[in-house]
Write an enzyme that holds these catalytic residues in place. Structure first.
Site, short mmCIF file in Angstrom:
data_model
loop_
_atom_site.label_atom_id
_atom_site.label_comp_id
_atom_site.label_asym_id
_atom_site.label_seq_id
_atom_site.Cartn_x
_atom_site.Cartn_y
_atom_site.Cartn_z
N ASP A 59 -55.31 41.04 49.03
CA ASP A 59 -54.14 40.15 49.04
C ASP A 59 -53.88 39.67 50.47
OD1 ASP A 59 -52.33 40.89 46.21
OD2 ASP A 59 -53.93 42.23 46.85
N HIS A 97 -65.86 47.29 55.11
CA HIS A 97 -65.73 48.41 54.18
C HIS A 97 -65.88 49.71 54.95
CE1 HIS A 97 -66.65 45.10 51.39
NE2 HIS A 97 -65.87 45.79 50.57
N SER A 115 -62.39 47.58 46.44
CA SER A 115 -63.71 48.07 46.86
C SER A 115 -63.63 49.41 47.60
CB SER A 115 -64.38 47.03 47.76
OG SER A 115 -63.54 46.69 48.84
#
Length: 1957
Positions: free
Chosen positions: A836, A975, A727
Site C-alpha cells: 500500500d 525482500h 510477500s
C-alpha cells in the site's frame, strides 16, 4: 568626561551567557550564566588591571585571504566580547566582507599593523588616548614546511619571529592603552598550504599530524623566547604583549591536512574561539582542561579575584626555556652470553632457530618503531620530527651494543653478517631505513601496506637470499588507533584492528619463507597520562592533546577513560586469540609469537616520586633512547622466554639484564619448543550456518484445562497457527542466492508461519511454539504452495486483499480434518501495508490511511464474527523510508528495489515527495493503532486482537560507518532474507510476552541465539489488552523492512532468465569526453572459459555488440541512424535462416533524467543501471501491441515479459521496424513576412519615457533564455537529429537578424524596418560566447536558475560594445524561460518549485532594473507544454520519443490523466501566473525609462495539423521537440503583435494553424504598449501575504459555551469548563529564547508566548493554549505573561529541568494554586501540561544511570501520583518527548548555533551520523517514549472520576521543516538553533490543542509545521468534550465503500491490452 563605550557599559545588563563548547564526541552544560562582569569603576590606567568590559576596541592583524576559519573565530570572539561591552569597536565587524581590503592587501604583519593603527586613529568612535584596545596578532604557520631540512625550517621560524617583533615595535610606538595578544595560527591547511609546501604532499595522515604539531610547537617556543627577551614590551604602564599558551590548530581531533576525524557537521570554530577566550583571561586557580573525552569544555567567566585580561604582570607564565636540560643516559648494554654460535647447519624448522641463524631483521609499525625523537634534546620539540631509525629498539643498527641497545645490535653478536636493520635518520623510503618500514602516525589500517613494501624490498635486495635466509620481523601497532578511538569507534573497533593485523600476517605467511614474526602487544597506554597531569614536569600537554586526544583528554575515573582501557585490553587479547588459533603454524618454517612485555607499564620515577621525564622525548609522548634501551632488552628477553611464562610487564624503574640462550633451550622460543599447546581458535563463532535459536524456557506446560478465555491463554494451549499478508509472510526470496530464486516463496522459513526443520536451525514463530506443543498445526513448509497449509499470504498483496485471504483461511481451517474448528485455540498473524505504502503515490485515493484501516477492519470483523477461540496478532506496518539506504551494486538491487517500492525508493532525500510518504507511513500506523485500541473486538471472551509494535520504529542495521548490513535482505535489497525472518520471529514472540502499552516498539537486529524470552511464573499467559499489567516494561532495540517484487509468470520460457543473466553481464554504455578520441580495435566476441558447455551447431547464441559513442561528441542520433541504414543496406545479414542482426531502437545513455556530464537530477542513491537494463531487455523482445513506456513520473519501470502471441526475441523478420530513412522529407516552409506598416518613423526626438517608445526609437535588441531562443535545430532537416545541436541564432524568433524580413521573420528583422541602425541581434550559428551571438545570451538547456548569470553577461557585453551607447540607446530585451524547469520538475519539486522559479526571474529583472537605463523587457510566459505530448503519442509521426524521454521526462513520461501529468499542468500554469503577479506588483515601474511587460501569447497552444488531422511535424525540428523555422516565424509575429496590443487585451494563444499578419502602430497608438500607455491599472502586489508580523491564529469555533452545570466527571469536560491552566517542564515551557534576536536575549524567558501556558495579548497575535482557551472562557486563570518570573503565575517550568525536577515543580504548583485567592482549589476545573525529557536525553551519554528510561518514567510517575493524590478536578496533558535526533540538521553559521546548540544537547548533536553513539541515543529516545506510553496506558490514574492523564503524542514522530533542498527552516528555532522560536511555540500550541480534541488511540502523532492561521480545530456537536481514555469512542473512520482492489505494480500483464491483434 566619559567615553561613548563607558556610557554604553553603564546601560548594559550585568550578566553574560555562560557558554560551554562542543567536545569531540559529546558535551555537557556546566554552570549557570555569569552573574558579574566586573567592569572597572573608572577606566584603568594600568595594563595589568584591564577587564573584558574595559576593552573598547578589538582589532586583528595577520589575517589573509585564506584565513577563512580564523576570520570566523575572530568574528565569534567579537560577538562574545560585545556581550561585555555592546559598544565594542571592531574593524572586522565594520566590514560586510570578512576580508576587508585594508587588512588583506598587504602581505606582511608590519604593513597590516600600520593599517590597523591608521584605522583606529581615523575612527571617530575611538578615543585613542582613553579607550583600551585589544589587538590580536596572528603568526601563521602556513609559511613553514615540515621538510627534512631542519636548518631551513629554523631559518624560516627565525624570519617569522623577526616579522612579529617588527610589527610589535610599530604597535608599541603608535598605540596607547593596548594589550597585544600574539597567537600562533595553524588552521588553514589544504591546497593553499600544499602549494607553498610541496614536501607535505606525500605525507600520510598521521605523519602530517605529527609534523604540523611539532612545527607549531617550535614556533610557539621561539615566540615565547622573544617575549622573555623583550620583557613583553612592558616599558610603560599602558602597553604590553602576551603570547597565548598554545597554538590554534583547526580540529584538535586530527591536525592532518584539514581532514577531520570527527564526522560531525559543525566546524571547529567554536572550540578555537573558546581556546582564544580562555587564553585572554587570567587563569583561575586550579584551572585545567575539564574535558571528559570531549564532553565538557567550559568557557570561563572572569572571577572576582581574577577579573582581568591576562598579562605577564598579573599572571606570570611558565616559559619553555625554564626547562632544565637532561643528561644523555647511558644506553649501551653488556652482552653476558657466551655461546653465540649458530646451528651446526641451517635449520629447516622455525622451532629450531637459534639467534645465530638469523640473517635478516625487519620491522613495521608507527613512530615508536620509526624512531621519532629518540635522540632529541629535552627542549627541542621540533626534533621529534626526526626519525632516528638507527636507534629504534626493534630494528636500529647504529654503532654497536656497547653504546646503542637494539634488537639488531644484540643479534649482531650472534651473527656479524646480520642485515636489514636501519641506520641514521630518515623516512621509510630512504636507503638507510632499509627494512624498517614503520611510518610515523601509522595505524593498524596502514600495516598491510607496510608489509607489502617490506616484502618487495626484501625480494629486490641482493644482500638477502629471500628463500633461504632466516628472518625476524617485529610488528608493533595499535597506539594511534587507541588515541583516536573515541572519534570513530567503528573505524577503530576491535574487529577492524584485528582484521588489519590478520591481513598483514596472512600476507607474510603466504609470501615469506623462513620467518619468525614478533607480534608485540600494544603498550598499556593509560599510565603515560601521568606525564600530563603533573604540571611540574612542564610537558607540552596541548601538543599531546593533538597527538593522542582520546587518552589524554578524559577525566580520571570517567566512562571515557574506561573505554580507552577496554579497547587497549581488547586489542591485546585479540592478538593472542589470533595467534592461538594456530592460523600461522601450518608449516614448519613460519610462525608468529606474541611478545607481551608491554601488557603492563610501570612509569619511571625520580627520587622525589615524580615521573622521570628523561625516558621521554621533548614532547613527553614519544620515548627517548633511555626507554628504547629497556624496550629492546625486554623484547629480546621475551623472545627467549617460553610461551606461557613470558614477562608481561615493562618496568621502566628496573634496569634489565639480557637473558641468554642455554644449552637446554638454545632456540628462540615458539609454541612448539615451549611445549605450549594453543587453546585453539578463539571462542568467537565461525561462519554462521543457520539462523536458528537456542531455547531455555522451563515452564512449557499447557493450562490444566483448556482455557475458555483468550486472556488465560498459555503458549502450549495453541493448537493452530495461521498467517495473512504479503510477500514477507509468503517468504518471497528469503533464501534466494540469485535472481532465479527471487520469485520463489520459501514458506517454510517465513517468520510468522514457517515450520521447516526445528528451532535450532530455523527461527520462526511456529518453531518456537513447537517447543510448547509439538503437535501444532497449520505452519507452512518448504517452497511454493504445495505445503502452504494455513499460510494464506500472497506476494504483492495490499490491505484490500486481506479479506479474501481471511475467507480462504476460514474455509481451509474448517475443511482440515486434523483441526477442531470450534475447540482448538488458534493464532493468526496479520502483516500487511508495505505494498500500500510503496504504491501510495500512484493511487492515493484507494491507498489512503483510512482505507488501509478500513480494509483491516473488514478482515478483523470477519474473523471476529466467524472464528471461535482466536488470538490475532496485527503487526504494525514498519517505518519504511530507511529502505532507501539499502544498496548493493547488483542488478537485483539497483533495478528491482526501485520497481518494488517506487514511491519510497525513487523520491530524492528531503524532497516533499519523500516527506509525504513518511507522513502517510505514520498515519497508517496511527490508523491501525486507533482501530485496535478501541473496544470493537472486546465483546467475546474467546477472541482478542493485539497490536505487536516491534516494527513501529525501525532502523536498518549497520556494519560500518554508513554501510548497511545487506545480509538482512534478499538479492533485490527489498525482500527480507532468512536472517531477517528469524529476527522478526523473535521480535514477534517477545512482543507477545510483553504487556500491552509496554511492548517494545523497535527491534534490535543483532545476531544472538539466546534472545528468545520465556513466559514467567507470574505472567504465564500471552498478553492481551485485558490481562496486561501496568508494571514497567522490559525494553531492549529497531528494524528491517520488507515488501513485494515484480516477476514474470512461472510459465515463462526457460531462456528468459538465461538472457537476463547474459544481458546483466554484458550491458555497458560508456560516455567519454569529446577531448579523448581513441582508436578502436574491433574484437570478435569470445565464448572461451565460460561455464557453459556450448554445442556450436545446435545451441542458439545471443551476441550483444556495442558501438561505443566515445569517439563522437553528442552524436547519439546520427550514429544510430547510420547503423540503421547499414542494416537496411545489408538486409540484416539474413542470407540464411539461422543468423540475423537487429539494431536496438535507441542508444543507451547513462541517466535518462539528465544526460549532463554524469550529473543525476534524481538524487536517489541508486544508479541508472536498472533503467538501461530494462531498455535493453525490452528491445530484445518482440514489441507487443500498444507497448509504450508505462513509467509514471519515474515511479514505475515495467519489466515486460514475453507473451503467448509474441514469445520470440525480436528480429526484423518477426517484428518489422521503422527505419529512419523512411521519414519523408519536409519542404522548407515560406518563412518571410510582408511588412504592412506605412508609418515607420521614430519619435521626433529621443523619448525619455519608456511609455512613449515607438518601434523606430529602439536601437538595441537583446534576449536571454533557453534553446528555443538559442535557436537549436531551427533549420535542421527532418532526418538530421544531430543538427538539433546546431544553434541557428540568426533565425531565432526574438533576437535573430539573418537576412531580412522577406525571408526570415524575427523580431529584429521587423524592427529593422523601423530603424536600419538596429543592433544587438544575433546572426549565423554558434554558442552564446561567439561574436555572432552578440546580445543573444540564451543557453541551450538553461533553466530559470541560469537566467541571473545570463543577464549579467548581457549587461557586461552591452557596456563593453562600442556600437552601443549604454546610457542613451533604447533597448528591448526578451526574457523567455521555464520549459526546462517544467521538464525536470518531477525529479526535484523543491529545486524547480514556483518559489524558486519566480525568485530566479525576479533576481534577473531586479538586476536589469538596477543596471540598465532606457529599457523595455518583454517577459514571455512559458509556453503551455502539455499539448506537445501529442507529437510522441502518435507513432505514425515517427518521432524519436526515446530522445524526448531524455530531454523532457516529466512531460513525456506520465500516463494520460495521471496525477503526475496534472502536476505538470499545475506547475506550468503557476509559472505563468507568477510572472503576472511579479509585474503587477509595480516593482519595475519606479522610474520612467524602464518597464517590464508580460507577453502572454504562449499561454495556450493549438497544435498545427495536417489535412488528415494528425499533428504537423513540419513545425518541429527533427527531434519533434524544438521548433522549426516555420513555428519560429509565427512566434516572432505573435511577439510583435503582443507588443502592440494594450495590456488587458493581449492575445493569449499561439495558434499554429493560423497564418498571422503583422499589426502596425497607429496614429492613436504609436507606442509599444506598456501599462501606462494602455491606461491599465496594476492590481498591485499579489495577494500573497507580506511579512508575517505575528504568529497568531484565526478562531472559527461556534459552540464555545460551557456545560449547563459544572461537570463532576473529567470525561464530560468541555473547554469552556476549564478555569485554571498550569504547566510544568523545562526551557521550552519556560519560553527560553522564544523571541530572542541575539545572544543577549537568549537567556531571557518569554513566558508570555509559551506554547502551553503563555497568555500575552490575544489569540489573533499570539497562539498559545491559554489564548485558545480564552475564547471559551475569557476569565481563565494561571497563564504566564511577559518576560521573566514576575508574572509567571502557574508556569512552574525551569530552564534546564530534567524529569527528576518535576516533582518539585508539582509541589510548588500545588502551593501556588492553593494560595491564589482567585482560584477555588476544590471546585475549579484545572488543566496542567507536562513536557519534559529533552534535557534527560541531551545528557544521557554523560549520566546513563540517573537518566535511564526507567528513571525517566519513574520520575514522571512520582509527579503524577502527587497530582492524583492532592489535586481535585484536574486534567493532565503529558506531551510525548519528541524524536530529538533531527535537531542535528538545524544549522546557521553563527556563534549561537555553532557553539550553543552543541553545548545544550551534546549527546545528540556531537555524535557522527550513523555512529553507534547516535544510534544508542535514538534507541533511548524510543525507550523514553515507550516508558511514558506504558505508564499512562495503564489504569493507575483511573480511580477518580475527576482526574485523568492523557498522553498527547503530536511530537512522537517529529520532523524538521525544510524550506529548500536539504535546508532546514531555521525560523522555528531561536538564535542557538536549539531552543524554539515563537513560531514553533505557536505550532506546538495548535498541535497540543488539536490533540486534545482527538480521541485516545486516534491522535495525530506527528506535526505539520506549515504556517496557516486556520489550523485550530473545534469541538463538534457529537464530540464536545476534551478527549480522555474513557470518553474516546472506538468508532472506526468514516468510510462509505470498500476501495476497489488495485493491481500491484509493476507486474507482467495477465492479458493483452485492448485492441491487440
Amino acid at each position: 568626561m566619559r567615553t561613548k563605550s563607558e556610557k554604553i557599559r553603564e546601560m548594559m545588563l550585568p550578566q553574560l551567557l555562560l557558554i560551554t563548547v562542543l567536545g569531540l564526541t559529546r558535551t555537557t552544560v556546566t554552570g549557570l550564566p555569569c552573574t558579574q562582569m566586573f567592569p572597572s569603576q573608572s577606566a584603568p590606567s594600568n595594563v595589568n588591571s584591564v577587564t573584558p568590559s574595559d576593552v573598547a576596541v578589538l582589532s586583528s592583524i595577520g589575517l589573509h585571504m585564506h584565513s577563512t576559519e580564523l576570520s570566523m573565530v575572530v568574528s565569534r570572539l567579537t560577538e562574545l566580547m560585545t556581550l561585555f561591552n555592546p559598544g565594542l569597536v571592531s574593524p572586522l565587524s565594520d566590514e560586510t566582507n570578512l576580508y576587508a581590503p585594508q587588512f588583506v592587501q598587504h602581505s606582511t604583519l608590519v604593513e597590516q599593523a600600520k593599517e590597523v593603527s591608521l584605522y583606529l586613529q581615523n575612527n571617530q568612535a575611538v578615543d585613542m588616548d582613553r579607550d583600551w584596545k585589544l589587538v590580536l596578532l596572528f603568526a601563521q604557520v602556513d609559511q613553514l614546511c615540515a621538510c627534512e631540512q631542519q636548518q631551513q625550517v629554523q631559518s624560516v621560524i627565525k624570519a617569522v619571529v623577526e616579522e612579529v617583533d617588527d610589527a610589535l615595535q610599530l604597535l608599541h610606538s603608535q598605540l596607547k592603552r593596548t594589550i597585544v595578544s600574539v597567537a600562533l595560527w595553524d588552521g588553514e591547511r589544504g591546497s593553499f598550504h600544499h602549494k607553498m609546501c610541496r614536501c607535505t604532499e606525500t605525507h600520510n595522515e598521521g605523519e602530517d599530524r605529527l609534523q604540523r604539531a611539532m612545527l607549531s610547537h617550535a614556533l610557539q617556543e621561539s615566540l615565547d623566547e622573544l617575549m622573555v627577551k623583550k620583557r613583553w614590551y612592558y616599558d610603560r604602564d599602558d602597553f604590553t604583549v602576551i603570547v597565548q599558551d598554545a597554538p590554534f590548530i583547526t580540529d584538535l581531533t586530527s591536525v592532518s591536512s584539514g581532514k577531520h576525524l570527527s564526522k560531525s557537521a559543525s566546524p571547529e570554530t567554536d572550540k578555537l574561539m573558546v581556546q582564544m577566550w580562555t587564553n585572554l583571561l587570567q587563569p583561575t586557580s586550579g584551572q585545567h582542561n575539564t574535558e571528559d573525552n570531549g564532553k565538557i569544555i567550559a568557557l570561563p567567566c572572569p572571577t572576582e579575584d581574577r577579573p582581568f585580561l591576562r598579562t605577564e604582570g598579573n599572571s606570570p607564565s611558565y616559559h619553555h626555556s625554564d626547562a632544565s636540560p637532561l643528561l644523555l643516559p647511558f644506553t649501551g648494554t653488556e652482552m653476558p652470553c657466551e655461546d653465540l654460535s649458530p646451528s651446526p647447519s641451517t635449520p629447516t624448522s622455525v622451532h629450531e632457530l637459534r639467534p645465530g641463524d638469523i640473517k635478516v631483521v625487519a620491522a613495521v609499525g608507527d613512530s615508536l618503531t620509526a624512531g621519532n625523537g629518540i635522540a632529541s634534546s629535552p627542549n627541542n620539540v621540533l626534533d621529534v620530527l626526526s626519525q632516528y631509525r638507527g636507534l629504534s629498539w626493534s630494528i636500529g643498527g647504529d654503532e654497536n651494543l656497547t653504546t646503542v641497545t637494539t634488537l639488531p645490535n644484540i643479534l649482531k653478536h650472534f651473527n656479524h653478517n646480520l642485515t636489514g636493520y636501519s641506520v641514521g635518520k630518515g623516512k621509510e623510503q630512504t636507503p638507510q631505513a632499509f627494512l624498517n618500514q614503520a611510518v610515523a602516525g601509522a595505524k593498524s589500517k596502514n600495516i598491510p601496506t607496510q608489509v607489502r613494501a617490506l616484502v618487495a624490498r626484501m625480494k629486490k635486495d641482493s644482500r638477502i637470499n629471500f628463500e633461504l635466509d632466516w628472518k625476524v620481523i617485529t610488528l608493533f601497532i595499535g597506539g594511534n588507533d587507541i588515541c583516536d578511538h573515541c572519534y570513530n569507534s567503528l573505524l577503530y573497533s576491535e574487529e577492524n584492528y584485528i582484521r588489519n593485523v590478520r591481513d598483514s600476517l596472512d600476507y607474510l605467511h603466504k609470501e615469506m619463507p623462513r620467518a619468525l614474526v614478533n607480534l608485540v602487544e600494544p603498550l598499556h597506554i593509560i599510565p603515560l597520562r601521568e606525564m600530563h597531569s603533573d604540571t611540574s614536569l612542564k610537558c607540552p600537554t596541548w601538543l599531546v592533546n593533538i597527538l593522542c586526544p582520546c587518552v589524554i583528554l578524559p577525566m580520571p575515573n570517567s566512562e571515557a577513560l574506561q573505554k580507552v582501557e577496554d579497547i587497549n585490553r581488547n586489542y591485546q587479547r585479540l592478538l593472542h586469540e589470533l595467534v592461538e588459533s594456530g592460523r600461522y603454524d601450518t608449516r614448519s618454517d613460519f610462525t608468529v609469537v606474541v611478545q607481551p612485555f608491554f601488557r603492563r607499564i610501570v612509569v619511571p620515577r625520580l627520587p622525589d616520586g615524580r615521573a622521570d621525564r628523561s625516558f621521554f622525548s621533548a614532547d613527553c609522548f614519544h620515548l627517548s633512547q633511555k626507554a628504547q634501551t629497556l624496550m629492546a632488552r625486554s623484547l629480546w628477553n621475551n623472545m627467549l622466554e617460553p610461551l606461557g611464562n613470558k614477562t608481561t610487564i615493562q618496568n621502566f624503574t628496573v634496569d634489565l639484564d639480557l637473558k641468554c640462550p642455554t644449552k637446554t633451550s638454545p632456540f628462540i622460543r615458539t609454541y612448539n619448543n615451549s611445549n605450549y599447546i594453543y587453546g585453539g581458535p578463539s571462542p568467537t563463532p565461525g561462519p554462521i550456518t543457520n539462523w536458528g535459536s537456542d531455547f531455555s524456557c522451563v515452564d512449557i506446560a499447557p493450562s490444566d484445562t483448556v482455557p475458555t478465555s483468550v486472556h488465560k491463554l498459555r503458549p502450549a494451549d495453541i493448537k493452530v497457527v495461521a498467517a495473512l499478508g504479503d510477500s514477507t509472510t509468503a517468504g518471497t526470496g528469503a533464501k534466494a542466492k540469485n535472481l532465479f530464486d527471487l520469485n520463489k516463496e520459501y514458506k517454510g522459513v517465513s517468520w510468522s508461519i514457517g515450520g521447516d526443520e526445528t528451532l535450532e536451525t530455523v527461527t520462526t514463530l511456529p518453531n518456537i511454539l513447537k517447543k510448547f506443543n509439538l503437535f501444532i498445526k497449520g505452519f507452512s513448509r518448504g517452497q511454493g504452495s504445495r505445503q502452504k497449509f494455513f499460510n494464506m499470504a500472497v506476494s504483492g498483496a495490499k490491505s484490500s486483499d486481506i479479506a479474501l485471504q481471511v475467507q480462504a483461511l476460514i474455509k481451509a481451517i474448517k475443511e482440515n480434518k486434523e483441526v477442531n474448528f470450534e475447540k482448538d485455540w488458534k493464532i493468526v498473524t496479520i502483516f500487511v501495508g508495505g505494498n500500500d505504502l510503496c504504491n501510495y503515490c500512484i493511487d492515493q485515493n484507494n491507498l489512503s490511511p483510512k482505507n488501509y484501516s478500513h480494509n483491516l477492519m473488514l478482515s478483523l470483523d470477519m474473523l471476529y464474527k466467524e472464528v471461535p477461540r482466536l488470538l490475532v496478532n496485527v503487526v504494525t506496518i514498519l517505518q519504511i523510508d530507511p529502505l532507501k539506504s539499502v544498496m548493493r551494486n547488483t542488478l537485483g538491487c539497483s533495478l528491482l528495489q526501485r520497481t518494488s517500492c517506487p514511491c519510497v525508493i525513487n523520491p530524492a532525500v528531503n524532497s516533499p515527495e519523500l516527506e509525504e510518504i513518511k507522513q502517510i507511513n505514520r498515519e497508517y500506523q496511527a490508523e491501525i493503532e486507533h482501530l485496535i485500541s478501541g473496544n470493537r473486538y472486546e465483546g467475546k471472551e474467546d477472541f482478542a486482537v493485539v497490536l505487536q509494535p516491534f516494527l513501529h520504529n525501525s532502523f536498518i542495521p549497520y556494519i560500518g560507518e554508513g554501510e548497511v548490513d545487506s545480509s538482512f535482505f534478499s538479492v533485490d535489497c527489498f525482500h527480507i532474507s532468512e536472517r531477517a525472518h528469524a529476527e522478526m520471529a523473535i521480535a514477534l514472540w517477545n512482543n507477545m510476552l510483553e504487556p500491552v502499552g509496554r511492548k517494545q516498539n523497535y527491534n534490535n537486529f543483532t545476531y544472538d541465539r539466546s534472545k528468545i524470552h520465556c513466559p514467567s511464573e507470574a505472567n504465564p499467559f500471552i498478553f492481551t489488552k485485558i490481562n496486561s499489567l501496568p508494571s514497567p516494561p522490559v525494553t531492549t532495540t529497531s528494524p528491517a523492512p520488507t515488501i513485494p517484487v515484480p516477476r514474470c509468470p512461472s510459465s515463462m520460457p526457460v531462456w528468459v532468465p538465461v538472457i537476463v543473466g547474459i544481458v546483466s553481464l554484458l550491458a555497458g554504455i560508456v560516455f567519454a569526453s569529446c577531448q579523448r578520441r581513441k582508436n578502436k580495435v574491433e574484437k570478435a566476441v569470445e565464448m572461451k572459459g565460460t561455464a557453459f558447455a556450448v554445442a556450436v551447431d545446435r545451441d542458439w547464441k545471443l551476441v550483444l555488440l556495442f558501438a561505443q559513442v566515445d569517439q563522437l561528441c553528442a552524436c547519439e542520433q546520427q550514429q544510430q541512424e547510420s547503423l540503421d541504414e547499414l542494416m537496411v543496406k545489408k538486409r540484416w545479414y539474413r542470407d540464411r535462416d539461422d543468423f540475423t542482426v537487429i539494431v536496438q531502437d535507441a542508444p543507451f545513455i547513462t541517466d535518462l533524467t539528465s544526460v549532463s556530464s554524469g550529473k543525476h537530477l534524481s538524487k536517489s542513491a541508486s544508479p541508472e543501471t536498472d533503467k538501461l537494463m530494462v531498455q535493453m531487455w525490452t528491445n530484445l523482445l518482440q514489441p507487443t501491441c500498444g507497448q509504450h513506456n508505462k513509467e509514471d513520473n519515474g515511479k514505475i519501470i515495467a519489466l515486460p515479459c514475453p507473451t503467448e502471441d509474441r514469445p520470440f526475441l525480436r528480429t526484423d523478420g518477426n517484428s518489422f521496424s521503422y527505419h529512419h530513412s523512411d521519414a519523408s522529407p519536409l519542404l522548407l516552409p515560406f518563412t518571410g513576412t510582408e511588412m504592412p506598416c506605412e508609418d515607420l518613423s521614430p519619435s521626433p526626438s529621443t523619448p525619455t519615457s519608456v511609455h512613449e517608445l515607438r518601434p523606430g526609437d529602439i536601437k538595441v535588441v537583446a534576449a536571454v533564455g533557453d534553446s528555443l531562443t538559442a535557436g537549436n535545430g531551427i533549420a535542421s532537416s527532418p532526418n538530421n537529429v544531430l543538427d538539433v545541436l546546431s544553434q541557428y541564432r540568426g533565425l531565432s524568433w526574438s533576437i535573430g537578424g539573418d537576412e531580412n524580413l522577406t525571408t526570415v521573420t524575427t523580431l529584429p528583422n521587423i524592427l529593422k524596418h523601423f530603424n536600419h541602425n538596429l543592433t544587438g541581434y544575433s546572426v549565423g550559428k554558434g554558442k552564446e560566447q561567439t561574436p555572432q551571438a552578440f546580445l543573444n545570451q540564451a543557453v541551450a538547456g538553461a533553466k530559470s536558475k541560469d537566467i541571473p548569470t545570463q543577464v549579467r553577461a548581457l549587461v557586461a557585453r552591452m557596456k563593453k560594445d562600442s556600437r552601443i551607447n549604454f546610457e542613451l540607446d533604447w533597448k528591448v530585451i526578451t526574457l523567455f524561460i521555464g520549459g526546462n524547469d517544467i521538464c525536470d520538475h518531477c525529479y526535484n519539486s523543491l529545486l524547480y518549485s514556483e518559489d524558486n522559479y519566480i525568485r530566479n526571474v525576479r533576481d534577473s529583472l531586479d538586476y536589469l532594473h538596477k543596471e540598465m537605463p532606457r529599457a523595455l523587457v518583454n517577459l514571455v510566459e512559458p509556453l503551455h507544454i502539455i499539448p506537445l505530448r501529442e507529437m510522441h503519442s502518435d507513432t505514425s509521426l515517427k518521432c524519436p520519443t526515446w530522445l524526448l524521454n531524455i530531454l523532457c521526462p516529466c512531460v513525456i513520461l506520465p500516463m494520460p490523466n495521471s496525477e503526475a501529468l496534472q502536476k505538470v499542468e499545475d506547475i506550468n500554469r503557476n509559472y505563468q501566473r507568477l510572472l503576472h503577479e511579479l509585474v503587477e506588483s509595480g516593482r519595475y515601474d519606479t522610474r520612467s525609462d524602464f518597464t517590464v511587460v508580460v507577453q502572454p501569447f504562449l499561454r495556450r497552444i493549438v497544435v498545427p495539423r495536417l489535412p488528415d488531422g494528425r499533428a504537423d511535424r513540419s513545425f518541429f525540428s527533427a527531434d519533434c521537440f524544438h521548433l522549426s523555422q516555420k513555428a519560429q516565424t509565427l512566434m516572432a509575429r505573435s511577439l510583435w503583435n503582443n507588443m502592440l496590443e494594450p495590456l488587458g487585451n493581449k492575445t493569449t494563444i499561439q495558434n499554429f494553424t493560423v497564418d498571422l499578419d503583422l499589426k502596425c502602430p497607429t496614429k492613436t497608438s504609436p507606442f509599444i504598449h506598456t501599462y501606462n500607455n494602455s491606461n491599465y491599472i496594476y492590481g498591485g502586489p499579489s495577494p500573497t501575504p507580506g511579512p508575517i508580523t505575528n504568529w497568531g491564529s484565526d478562531f472559527s469555533c461556534v459552540d464555545i459555551a460551557p456545560s449547563d452545570t459544572v461537570p463532576t466527571s473529567v470525561h464530560k469536560l468541555r473547554p469552556a469548563d476549564i478555569k485554571v491552566v498550569a504547566a510544568l517542564g523545562d526551557s521550552t515551557t519556560a519560553g527560553t529564547g522564544a523571541k530572542a534576536k541575539n545572544l543577549f536575549d537568549l537567556n531571557k524567558e518569554y513566558k508570555g508566548v509559551s506554547w502551553s501556558i503563555g497568555g500575552d495579548e490575544t489569540l489573533e497575535t499570539v497562539t498559545t493554549l491559554p489564548n485558545i482557551l480564552k475564547k471559551f472562557n475569557p476569565f481563565i486563570k494561571g497563564f504566564s505573561r511577559g518576560q521573566g518570573s514576575r508574572q509567571k503565575f502557574f508556569n512552574m517550568a525551569v530552564s534546564g529541568a530534567k524529569s527528576s525536577d518535576i516533582a518539585l515543580q508539582v509541589q510548588a504548583l500545588i502551593k501556588a494554586i492553593k494560595e491564589n485567592k482567585e482560584v477555588n482549589f476544590e471546585k475549579d476545573w484545572k488543566i496542567v501540561t507536562i513536557f519534559v525529557g529533552g534535557n534527560d536525553l541531551c545528557n544521557y551519554c554523560i549520566d546513563q544511570n540517573n537518566l535511564s528510561p526507567k528513571n525517566y518514567s519513574h520520575n514522571l510517575m512520582l509527579s503524577l501520583d502527587m497530582l492524583y493524590k492532592e489535586v481535585p478536578r484536574l486534567l493532565v496533558n503529558v506531551v510525548t518527548i519528541l524524536q530529538i535526533d533531527p535537531l542535528k540538521s538545524v544549522m546557521r553559521n553563527t556563534l549561537g548555533c555553532s557553539l550553543l546548540q552543541r553545548t545544550s544537547c551534546p549527546c545528540v548533536i556531537n555524535p557522527a551520523v550513523n555512529s553507534p553513539e547516535l544510534e544508542e541515543i535514538k534507541q533511548i529516545n524510543r525507550e523514553y517514549q515507550a516508558e511514558i506510553e506504558h505508564l499512562i496506558s495503564g489504569n493507575r490514574y483511573e480511580g477518580k472520576e475527576d482526574f485523568a492523564v492523557v498522553l498527547q503524542p503530536f511530537l512522537h514522530n517529529s520532523f524538521i521543516p525544510y524550506i529548500g533542498e536539504g535546508e532546514v527552516d531555521s525560523s522555528f528555532f531561536s538564535v542557538d538553533c536549539f531552543h524554539i522560536s515563537e513560531r514553533a511555540h505557536a505550532e506546538m500550541a495548535i498541535a497540543l490543542w488539536n490533540n486534545m480534541l482527538e480521541p485516545v488511540g486516534r491522535k495525530q502523532n506527528y506535526n505539520n509545521f506549515t504556517y496557516d492561521r486556520s489550523k485550530i480545530h473545534c469541538p463538534s456537536e457529537a464530540n464536545p468534550f476534551i478527549f480522555t481514555k474513557i470518553n474516546s469512542l472506538p468508532s472506526p473512520p468514516v468510510t462509505t465503500t470498500s476501495p476497489a482492489p488495485t493491481i500491484p505494480v509493476p507486474k507482467c500483464p495477465s492479458s493483452m491490452p485492448d485492441g491487440c491483434q
